[in-house]
Design a protein around this motif. Sequence first.
Motif, mmCIF file in Angstrom:
data_model
loop_
_atom_site.group_PDB
_atom_site.id
_atom_site.type_symbol
_atom_site.label_atom_id
_atom_site.label_comp_id
_atom_site.label_asym_id
_atom_site.label_seq_id
_atom_site.Cartn_x
_atom_site.Cartn_y
_atom_site.Cartn_z
ATOM 1 N N SER A 62 -6.555 -6.780 -3.362
ATOM 2 C CA SER A 62 -6.157 -6.928 -2.687
ATOM 3 C C SER A 62 -6.560 -5.347 -1.804
ATOM 4 C CB SER A 62 -4.649 -6.190 -3.420
ATOM 5 O OG SER A 62 -4.970 -4.887 -4.035
ATOM 6 N N LYS A 86 -2.748 -1.071 5.657
ATOM 7 C CA LYS A 86 -1.656 -2.124 6.336
ATOM 8 C C LYS A 86 -0.038 -0.629 4.544
ATOM 9 C CE LYS A 86 -4.156 -6.159 5.202
ATOM 10 N NZ LYS A 86 -4.095 -7.293 3.440
ATOM 11 N N GLU A 88 1.946 -1.931 3.170
ATOM 12 C CA GLU A 88 1.976 -2.551 1.348
ATOM 13 C C GLU A 88 0.973 -1.756 0.762
ATOM 14 O OE1 GLU A 88 1.811 -4.509 3.985
ATOM 15 O OE2 GLU A 88 0.324 -6.227 3.144
ATOM 16 N N ASP A 89 -0.155 -0.642 1.399
ATOM 17 C CA ASP A 89 -0.345 0.294 0.295
ATOM 18 C C ASP A 89 0.465 1.592 0.167
ATOM 19 O OD1 ASP A 89 -3.353 -0.715 2.819
ATOM 20 O OD2 ASP A 89 -3.040 -1.275 0.641
#
Length: 123
Positions: A62, A86, A88-89
């Motif tokens: 990822s 992002k 989601e990080d």
Amino acid sequence: QVQLVESGGGLVQAGGSLRLSCAASGRIGSINVMGWYRQAPGKQRDLVATITSGDSTNYADSVKGRFTISRDNAKNTVYLQMNSLKPEDTAVYYCNTQGVFKIFTSSFPYDVWGQGTQVTVSS
């Protein structure tokens, strides 16, 4: 004992960058592997990237192409350059180091974690 001090977390907009640092101190001896892991709320702690004493690196799929791990052996410090972040990080990022401290004929392996640093990426 080995202590780890992390720095560099914070709040950044999506697409931005952050650089994490983790300095090891104490009875370090020989460090074999240093790495970064992350844990998002309600999820398990996952590997982000590791680097060996020979500079071999390993990345989670990822983050490949966006994150770069490096180390300064003279300073016993590992870095994580995070680009193109992002949402989601977003997670708490933990530093980890594994090595061995030797005194005469005795060896004392260790596997130590830092206290964690929060990275928040806003959309």
